[in-house]
Motif scaffolding. Structure first.
Motif, short mmCIF file in Angstrom:
data_model
loop_
_atom_site.label_atom_id
_atom_site.label_comp_id
_atom_site.label_asym_id
_atom_site.label_seq_id
_atom_site.Cartn_x
_atom_site.Cartn_y
_atom_site.Cartn_z
N PRO A 35 -1.46 5.61 5.98
CA PRO A 35 -1.06 4.70 7.06
C PRO A 35 -0.18 3.54 6.60
O PRO A 35 0.61 3.01 7.38
CB PRO A 35 -2.40 4.19 7.62
CG PRO A 35 -3.45 4.63 6.67
CD PRO A 35 -2.91 5.76 5.86
N ALA A 60 3.22 4.79 7.19
CA ALA A 60 3.54 5.31 8.53
C ALA A 60 4.42 4.32 9.29
O ALA A 60 4.36 3.11 9.06
CB ALA A 60 2.26 5.58 9.30
N ARG A 113 -1.05 7.02 13.29
CA ARG A 113 -1.67 6.48 12.07
C ARG A 113 -1.29 5.01 11.83
O ARG A 113 -2.13 4.22 11.38
CB ARG A 113 -1.32 7.36 10.87
CG ARG A 113 -2.18 8.64 10.82
CD ARG A 113 -1.63 9.63 9.87
NE ARG A 113 -2.50 10.77 9.62
CZ ARG A 113 -2.07 11.90 9.07
NH1 ARG A 113 -0.81 12.03 8.71
NH2 ARG A 113 -2.90 12.89 8.87
N TYR A 114 -0.07 4.63 12.13
CA TYR A 114 0.31 3.22 11.97
C TYR A 114 -0.57 2.36 12.86
O TYR A 114 -1.06 1.30 12.45
CB TYR A 114 1.79 3.02 12.33
CG TYR A 114 2.22 1.56 12.24
CD1 TYR A 114 2.72 1.04 11.04
CD2 TYR A 114 2.10 0.70 13.33
CE1 TYR A 114 3.10 -0.29 10.95
CE2 TYR A 114 2.47 -0.63 13.25
CZ TYR A 114 2.97 -1.12 12.05
OH TYR A 114 3.34 -2.44 11.96
N ALA A 116 -5.01 4.02 12.12
CA ALA A 116 -5.71 4.41 10.90
C ALA A 116 -6.24 3.20 10.14
O ALA A 116 -5.67 2.11 10.18
CB ALA A 116 -4.79 5.24 10.01
N ASN A 175 -7.86 8.18 8.15
CA ASN A 175 -6.53 8.08 8.75
C ASN A 175 -6.45 8.66 10.15
O ASN A 175 -5.40 9.09 10.60
CB ASN A 175 -5.45 8.64 7.80
CG ASN A 175 -5.62 10.12 7.53
OD1 ASN A 175 -6.61 10.72 7.92
ND2 ASN A 175 -4.64 10.73 6.88
N SER A 176 -7.60 8.69 10.82
CA SER A 176 -7.73 8.93 12.27
C SER A 176 -7.44 10.34 12.77
O SER A 176 -8.08 10.79 13.71
CB SER A 176 -6.90 7.93 13.10
OG SER A 176 -7.32 6.61 12.83
#
Ligand code: CMP
Length: 135
Positions: free
Chosen positions: A93, A96, A102-103, A106, A112-113
């Motif tokens: 992230p 990202a 993810r940015y 996460a 990281n989701s």
């Protein structure tokens, strides 16, 4: 038309982000073709991530992915594999781009989701892993 597998990981399920992630996928004009909610045993996570066996992060990854419920889904659309990878952003992230899942969501490289297949070959394998009866 292409299919890919996306997984909403335990950190995102726990933070009530299922709806927001699906909203972004649909807003990008992809279809959710199938979806499940389940918790993997550690041995199942080890099978799913078998390509990473032996890497330093493998054990932590498998522990984490079996730590709570996940939501795997089949996502369908034109260039779905590349399109969904773009939508979720880089694995780490910290690298990202703004606007990617993810940015925005996460917590760390491990938390990281989301996960998404990185090639059409892996997409076929990963879809079958969670949806064995899928065409
Ligand atoms: P994912 O797309 O699910 O594929 C493998 C996962 O391993 C990755 O996302 C990260 O969550 C996790 N991971 C942890 N450490 C690393 C690392 N150093 N390089 C790549 N992936 C890592």
């Amino acid at each position: 038309m292409e299919k890919t597998l996306l997984i909403i990981k335990p950190d995102a399920v726990q933070r009530n982000l299922i709806g927001e992630i699906i909203r972004r996928i649909e807003a990008a004009r992809f279809k959710i073709a199938n979806i499940r909610h389940l918790r993997m045993a550690k041995s199942v996570a080890e099978d799913f991530y078998a390509v990473h066996r032996g890497k330093p992060f493998y054990d932590e990854l498998c522990n984490y992915m079996s730590s709570g419920p996940i939501v795997p889904m089949i996502v369908e659309g034109e260039h779905a594999v590349a399109g969904i990878r773009e939508l979720i952003g880089k694995t780490n992230p910290a690298e990202a781009h703004p606007g990617t899942i993810r940015y925005d969501m996460a917590v760390s490289l491990t938390k990281n989701s989301v996960h998404a297949s990185d090639s059409t070959e892996n997409a076929a394998r990963e879809v079958k892993f969670f949806f064995p009866r899928e065409e």
